[in-house]
Write a protein that holds these residues in place. Structure first.
Motif, mmCIF file in Angstrom:
data_model
loop_
_atom_site.group_PDB
_atom_site.id
_atom_site.type_symbol
_atom_site.label_atom_id
_atom_site.label_comp_id
_atom_site.label_asym_id
_atom_site.label_seq_id
_atom_site.Cartn_x
_atom_site.Cartn_y
_atom_site.Cartn_z
ATOM 1 N N THR A 114 0.844 -1.202 0.000
ATOM 2 C CA THR A 114 0.000 0.000 0.000
ATOM 3 C C THR A 114 0.875 1.246 0.000
ATOM 4 O OG1 THR A 114 -0.344 0.386 2.383
ATOM 5 C CG2 THR A 114 -1.782 -1.235 1.326
ATOM 6 N N GLN A 146 -7.521 6.163 -5.230
ATOM 7 C CA GLN A 146 -6.605 7.310 -5.122
ATOM 8 C C GLN A 146 -6.023 7.635 -6.501
ATOM 9 O OE1 GLN A 146 -7.060 8.446 -2.176
ATOM 10 N NE2 GLN A 146 -7.660 6.634 -1.045
ATOM 11 N N GLU A 205 -5.431 2.049 -3.205
ATOM 12 C CA GLU A 205 -4.512 3.069 -3.703
ATOM 13 C C GLU A 205 -4.629 3.199 -5.224
ATOM 14 O OE1 GLU A 205 -3.857 1.052 -1.143
ATOM 15 O OE2 GLU A 205 -3.564 2.632 0.319
ATOM 16 N N GLY A 257 0.562 3.726 -2.894
ATOM 17 C CA GLY A 257 0.054 4.975 -2.320
ATOM 18 C C GLY A 257 1.149 6.029 -2.218
#
Lengths: 324, 325
Positions: free
Chosen positions: A60, A96, A92, A64
């Protein structure tokens, strides 16, 4: 013409972009000391000290953190070790990376490349052998590419790194060692993400594939040629946004479509291609669409079982013969 | 010791930021309950001192990652309240041109890299931004990630804290310990009384601060920012606070007694705490605070007017910003 392996070609792409742009850097597991577990980063850590980073086993963070780095103005290339691990940082990726630009009203750019080595190799079994590319063309905001040969490997990776949008770059583990011809740097043609290529022209059937599936497509076309059937082979290269026009034009010419990939057939990317052709070019088809992919089964370990989830050129050959 | 002009100005700035947030949130609450604001909104009422104190220690080009309860962070970092309000109303003049709404408010021009609708989604982004700034772009910008006690139980917390510490990254973890993870009391799901205890395990300084005291928050943040900027690595700040409002506007709050919440607010309201402390420090009078409140009320009224009078984005532009090229 020079001969390079797929892995070497990706290194060239990395080196050229890193040379030109100091904001390009790479991070992932086993990149700096090992040069990537498939040698796909070999030489780069020495050439670019401090710019190829060994991360903790923290997927992550790898993804991320890459997204955060991109938001801050860098151009990260993040490595997923095995495509199979991509489920760990899924938030992520789809909440994101894919959404930042849109939900912030164009304020954000995420010039990130996620490299994901995929496919069956070395008896890797269920968690180290998968092709998961079809999960991602379902997500608006990211681009998905899967080159099939060393030259494309380089030019597609360069295009991905230079793109201001996030790109998922699927690279097949068996293809890493395959050699192919690359023109000298000055003669290389930049790749435009979203473009397919008609690799071999034909008049009787269109075979569409990408990545390692192209080996089946080419081999099947060779077998069919012996019987006088001229197959047109289309290398999709980009899965999202994919080149509908090239595929539709080919099908309108040949009146037959066969799609093939190593990934599971059910809900595989072949389903999208087939559905689109059925929607937009049904009246041109002289035979039902043929689709090949792995059966709906995790990748087994034993060789006697693993061979059952592979697709072979003979499968395509027999199927396509049945279309006439 | 005589109070300096700078101290007075700083106090006035603290109070104006907190009062702006309070008025902004009260206006949002009213309009959300009235059905004028669509979607979910999560209020920062009672937690104003944290964003205010932390952001006061930052430069404009430092970066913050915010949460679904993010209006306060955005205001404290210096965002324009008109554009914020317009975004929350879904208007074309909004921060994100109506693409994001309350949960995705962002202002990249001041380093506000976005509120995040995914609880615990910000740690890695802030840590990655810190990595890029320090190791790739070679500048001295600092990142802050705000997160609640609920978010502290995400796995992303561990991954980001570990790497931030290992690489001495300039990122500050600001935990808004407001005692509630949506409808669940913090202690029923976690056996660590102080979340900052965990910092020890990462060899990161863990600091507990009264989250209702803007002066204390500012001092803690200032120390953390200096440390980060010097390349000494992350700091974990646990700011003790309380979620006064429901999880979202409209939350029936069946899981707690309203009277208890009101009492906590009565006793710990950070604006009230400020007035008491400011009087003691002789940096501001009650009258000066009243004047700021009045100014902020007008500012927010104007922001609402701006939002109401703005147009919705043109429907034909819904595909804009999916990709750059």
């Amino acid at each position: 013409m020079r001969k390079l392996t797929f892995a070497q070609a990706t290194c060239e792409a990395m080196a050229e972009t890193m040379e030109k742009d100091p904001t390009v850097f790479a991070m992932g597991e086993d990149l700096a000391r090992q040069g990537g577990i498939f040698g796909q980063f070999k030489g780069l850590p020495d050439q670019f000290p401090g710019r190829i980073l060994d991360t903790p086993i923290s997927e992550t963070f790898i993804i991320g953190g890459g997204v955060g780095a991109a938001l801050a103005g860098a151009r990260p290339v993040v490595d997923m070790h095995f495509a199979d691990f991509i489920g760990v940082p899924m938030d992520e990726i789809f909440n994101q990376m894919a959404k930042a630009r849109y939900m912030f009203g164009g304020q954000a750019t995420v010039p990130l490349v996620l490299r994901a080595p995929d496919g069956m190799t070395f008896q890797g079994a269920a968690q180290h052998s998968q092709c998961v590319e079809a999960w991602f063309p379902h997500i608006p905001g990211i681009k998905v590419v899967a080159p099939s040969n060393p030259y494309d490997a380089k030019m597609v990776l360069k295009a991905a790194i230079e793109s201001d949008d996030p790109v998922l770059y699927f690279e097949n583990k068996i293809l890493y060692k395959e050699k192919g011809e690359l023109p000298e740097v000055a003669d290389q043609v930049p790749y435009t993400i979203g473009k397919a290529r008609v690799e071999r022209e034909g008049t009787d059937v269109t075979i569409v594939s990408y990545s390692i599936g192209m080996k089946n497509a080419r081999a099947a076309a060779d077998l069919l040629a012996k019987d006088g059937i001229k197959a047109e082979v289309v290398d999709l290269i980009t899965l999202s946004p994919w080149d509908k026009e090239t595929v539709l034009n080919s099908v309108k010419k040949t009146h037959r479509l066969c799609v093939v990939h190593e990934a599971v057939k059910q809900s595989g990317f072949g389903a999208e291609i087939s559905a689109t052709v059925a929607e937009e070019a049904m009246e041109y088809l002289d035979a039902p669409i043929l689709r090949y992919g792995a059966p709906f089964c995790p990748i087994p370990f034993a060789p006697t079982l693993e061979k059952m989830v592979r697709v072979y050129p003979e499968d395509l050959y027999k199927g396509i013969k049945g279309m006439f | 010791m005589a109070v300096t002009k700078a101290q007075k100005e700083q106090a006035a700035k603290f109070y104006e930021t907190m009062s702006t947030i309070r008025h902004f949130e009260e206006s949002i609450k009213h309009d959300s309950l009235a059905g004028e604001i669509p979607g979910f909104v999560h209020l920062y009422i009672g937690e104003e001192a944290i964003a205010t104190g932390v952001c006061a220690a930052l430069r404009k080009d430092d970066m913050i990652e915010s949460t679904h309860r993010g209006h306060g962070h955005c205001i404290a970092k210096g965002a324009d309240v008109n554009k914020m309000m317009a975004e929350i109303f879904g208007k074309k003049t909004g921060m994100c041109q109506g693409r994001g709404g309350s949960m995705h408010i962002a202002d990249f021009s001041i380093g506000m890299l976005g509120a995040n609708g995914v609880v615990g989604g910000g740690y890695n982004l802030a840590t990655g931004a810190a990595l890029a700034n320090r190791m790739v772009l070679k500048n001295d910008k600092v990142s802050v990630v705000f997160f609640g006690d609920g978010a502290s139980n995400r796995g992303t917390f561990h991954e980001a804290m570990n790497v931030a510490s290992a690489w001495h990254l300039p990122v500050i973890f600001v935990n808004e310990m407001n005692c509630w993870a949506s409808t669940t009391p913090y202690r029923t799901t976690c056996n660590t009384e102080n979340i900052s205890d965990r910092a020890y395990g990462y060899h990161v300084p863990g600091v507990i601060v009264d989250g209702q005291d803007v002066f204390a928050v500012y001092e803690a943040a200032k120390t953390a920012v200096e440390r980060a900027r010097k390349g000494e690595g992350p700091t974990f700040i646990e700011a003790k606070t309380y979620r006064i409002e429901g999880h979202y506007v409209g939350d029936p709050e069946l899981y707690r007694e309203r009277e208890e919440t009101q009492k906590i607010f009565h006793d710990t309201d950070p604006l009230k705490m400020f007035r008491i402390k400011a009087a003691k420090l002789k940096v501001m009078t009650a009258k000066e605070c009243d004047a700021i409140d009045e100014k902020c009320a007008e500012k927010i009224k104007a922001a609402k007017k701006f939002a109401m009078e703005s147009e919705y984005p043109d429907s034909s532009e819904y595909m804009k910003y999916v990709y750059v090229d």
